[in-house]
Design a protein around this motif. Sequence first.
Motif, PDB file in Angstrom:
ATOM      1  N   ASP A  20       0.834  -1.201   0.000  1.00 15.88           N
ATOM      2  CA  ASP A  20       0.000   0.000   0.000  1.00 15.88           C
ATOM      3  C   ASP A  20       0.873   1.256   0.000  1.00 15.88           C
ATOM      4  O   ASP A  20       0.650   2.192   0.766  1.00 15.88           O
ATOM      5  N   ALA A  21       1.878   1.243  -0.873  1.00 16.67           N
ATOM      6  CA  ALA A  21       2.846   2.339  -0.941  1.00 16.67           C
ATOM      7  C   ALA A  21       2.654   3.127  -2.229  1.00 16.67           C
ATOM      8  O   ALA A  21       2.056   2.655  -3.194  1.00 16.67           O
ATOM      9  N   ASN A  22       3.192   4.321  -2.243  1.00 11.12           N
ATOM     10  CA  ASN A  22       3.190   5.205  -3.398  1.00 11.12           C
ATOM     11  C   ASN A  22       4.599   5.720  -3.613  1.00 11.12           C
ATOM     12  O   ASN A  22       5.282   6.090  -2.662  1.00 11.12           O
ATOM     13  N   ILE A  23       5.037   5.770  -4.855  1.00 10.82           N
ATOM     14  CA  ILE A  23       6.351   6.329  -5.155  1.00 10.82           C
ATOM     15  C   ILE A  23       6.256   7.846  -5.247  1.00 10.82           C
ATOM     16  O   ILE A  23       7.139   8.562  -4.822  1.00 10.82           O
ATOM     17  N   GLY A  24       5.174   8.334  -5.773  1.00 14.38           N
ATOM     18  CA  GLY A  24       4.966   9.772  -5.923  1.00 14.38           C
ATOM     19  C   GLY A  24       3.520  10.057  -6.237  1.00 14.38           C
ATOM     20  O   GLY A  24       2.648   9.195  -6.122  1.00 14.38           O
ATOM     21  N   ASP A  25       3.273  11.282  -6.631  1.00 18.65           N
ATOM     22  CA  ASP A  25       1.899  11.670  -6.955  1.00 18.65           C
ATOM     23  C   ASP A  25       1.421  11.037  -8.252  1.00 18.65           C
ATOM     24  O   ASP A  25       0.269  10.661  -8.384  1.00 18.65           O
ATOM     25  N   THR A  26       2.307  10.919  -9.233  1.00 22.80           N
ATOM     26  CA  THR A  26       1.885  10.419 -10.538  1.00 22.80           C
ATOM     27  C   THR A  26       2.220   8.953 -10.750  1.00 22.80           C
ATOM     28  O   THR A  26       1.607   8.301 -11.587  1.00 22.80           O
ATOM     29  N   ILE A  27       3.188   8.436 -10.024  1.00 31.07           N
ATOM     30  CA  ILE A  27       3.582   7.038 -10.203  1.00 31.07           C
ATOM     31  C   ILE A  27       3.014   6.212  -9.054  1.00 31.07           C
ATOM     32  O   ILE A  27       3.390   6.387  -7.896  1.00 31.07           O
ATOM     33  N   ASN A  28       2.097   5.307  -9.400  1.00 28.12           N
ATOM     34  CA  ASN A  28       1.531   4.393  -8.416  1.00 28.12           C
ATOM     35  C   ASN A  28       1.458   3.007  -9.049  1.00 28.12           C
ATOM     36  O   ASN A  28       1.979   2.782 -10.144  1.00 28.12           O
ATOM     37  N   ALA A  29       0.805   2.081  -8.403  1.00 27.19           N
ATOM     38  CA  ALA A  29       0.747   0.704  -8.905  1.00 27.19           C
ATOM     39  C   ALA A  29       0.022   0.629 -10.249  1.00 27.19           C
ATOM     40  O   ALA A  29       0.428  -0.129 -11.134  1.00 27.19           O
ATOM     41  N   ALA A  30      -1.016   1.431 -10.434  1.00 30.13           N
ATOM     42  CA  ALA A  30      -1.759   1.401 -11.697  1.00 30.13           C
ATOM     43  C   ALA A  30      -0.904   1.903 -12.856  1.00 30.13           C
ATOM     44  O   ALA A  30      -0.983   1.378 -13.974  1.00 30.13           O
ATOM     45  N   THR A  31      -0.071   2.899 -12.614  1.00 24.90           N
ATOM     46  CA  THR A  31       0.816   3.407 -13.656  1.00 24.90           C
ATOM     47  C   THR A  31       1.836   2.362 -14.057  1.00 24.90           C
ATOM     48  O   THR A  31       2.136   2.186 -15.249  1.00 24.90           O
ATOM     49  N   ILE A  32       2.366   1.640 -13.087  1.00 29.87           N
ATOM     50  CA  ILE A  32       3.367   0.619 -13.371  1.00 29.87           C
ATOM     51  C   ILE A  32       2.737  -0.568 -14.094  1.00 29.87           C
ATOM     52  O   ILE A  32       3.338  -1.161 -14.987  1.00 29.87           O
ATOM     53  N   VAL A  33       1.503  -0.918 -13.741  1.00 31.77           N
ATOM     54  CA  VAL A  33       0.799  -1.990 -14.455  1.00 31.77           C
ATOM     55  C   VAL A  33       0.574  -1.590 -15.909  1.00 31.77           C
ATOM     56  O   VAL A  33       0.743  -2.408 -16.821  1.00 31.77           O
ATOM     57  N   THR A  34       0.206  -0.332 -16.145  1.00 24.86           N
ATOM     58  CA  THR A  34       0.016   0.139 -17.511  1.00 24.86           C
ATOM     59  C   THR A  34       1.322   0.072 -18.304  1.00 24.86           C
ATOM     60  O   THR A  34       1.327  -0.332 -19.479  1.00 24.86           O
ATOM     61  N   ALA A  35       2.429   0.433 -17.695  1.00 21.38           N
ATOM     62  CA  ALA A  35       3.729   0.340 -18.366  1.00 21.38           C
ATOM     63  C   ALA A  35       4.081  -1.119 -18.653  1.00 21.38           C
ATOM     64  O   ALA A  35       4.635  -1.433 -19.713  1.00 21.38           O
ATOM     65  N   GLY A  36       3.758  -2.020 -17.740  1.00 28.33           N
ATOM     66  CA  GLY A  36       3.995  -3.444 -17.960  1.00 28.33           C
ATOM     67  C   GLY A  36       3.162  -3.983 -19.108  1.00 28.33           C
ATOM     68  O   GLY A  36       3.646  -4.760 -19.936  1.00 28.33           O
ATOM     69  N   LEU A  37       1.902  -3.570 -19.179  1.00 33.26           N
ATOM     70  CA  LEU A  37       1.043  -3.993 -20.287  1.00 33.26           C
ATOM     71  C   LEU A  37       1.546  -3.462 -21.615  1.00 33.26           C
ATOM     72  O   LEU A  37       1.492  -4.157 -22.634  1.00 33.26           O
ATOM     73  N   LEU A  38       2.064  -2.242 -21.616  1.00 32.10           N
ATOM     74  CA  LEU A  38       2.635  -1.677 -22.832  1.00 32.10           C
ATOM     75  C   LEU A  38       3.843  -2.492 -23.296  1.00 32.10           C
ATOM     76  O   LEU A  38       3.978  -2.802 -24.485  1.00 32.10           O
ATOM     77  N   CYS A  39       4.721  -2.877 -22.365  1.00 28.05           N
ATOM     78  CA  CYS A  39       5.896  -3.679 -22.725  1.00 28.05           C
ATOM     79  C   CYS A  39       5.493  -5.046 -23.278  1.00 28.05           C
ATOM     80  O   CYS A  39       6.058  -5.510 -24.272  1.00 28.05           O
ATOM     81  N   VAL A  40       4.510  -5.674 -22.657  1.00 27.59           N
ATOM     82  CA  VAL A  40       4.067  -6.986 -23.146  1.00 27.59           C
ATOM     83  C   VAL A  40       3.403  -6.853 -24.514  1.00 27.59           C
ATOM     84  O   VAL A  40       3.614  -7.686 -25.406  1.00 27.59           O
ATOM     85  N   ALA A  41       2.617  -5.796 -24.719  1.00 24.20           N
ATOM     86  CA  ALA A  41       1.980  -5.580 -26.020  1.00 24.20           C
ATOM     87  C   ALA A  41       3.022  -5.339 -27.111  1.00 24.20           C
ATOM     88  O   ALA A  41       2.898  -5.865 -28.222  1.00 24.20           O
ATOM     89  N   LEU A  42       4.053  -4.575 -26.800  1.00 22.72           N
ATOM     90  CA  LEU A  42       5.116  -4.344 -27.773  1.00 22.72           C
ATOM     91  C   LEU A  42       5.863  -5.631 -28.079  1.00 22.72           C
ATOM     92  O   LEU A  42       6.251  -5.892 -29.218  1.00 22.72           O
ATOM     93  N   HIS A  43       6.074  -6.461 -27.062  1.00 18.68           N
ATOM     94  CA  HIS A  43       6.741  -7.747 -27.264  1.00 18.68           C
ATOM     95  C   HIS A  43       5.912  -8.642 -28.189  1.00 18.68           C
ATOM     96  O   HIS A  43       6.445  -9.260 -29.107  1.00 18.68           O
TER      97      HIS A  43
END
Length: 63
Positions: A20-43
């Motif tokens: 239940d942590a936050n790195i910052g105001d804009t970077i949270n777990a949902a942002t990192i999941v979206t980046a992960g989905l983008l990497c898998v889609a590109l792969h």
Amino acid sequence: MLAIIGAVLFALALILDLADANIGDTINAATIVTAGLLCVALHLAGVGTRARTGGGWSLRSRK
């Protein structure tokens, strides 16, 4: 390589969500999941794969 990066991002998002942590105001777990989905889609789209040139077998007959 992009699939491995996506897996690492998913693991990081899971750890942040469980803690239940936050790195910052804009970077949270949902942002990192979206980046992960983008990497898998590109792969899956074939981005980042090496083009095979000059390899493999040919149909030339050996004499």
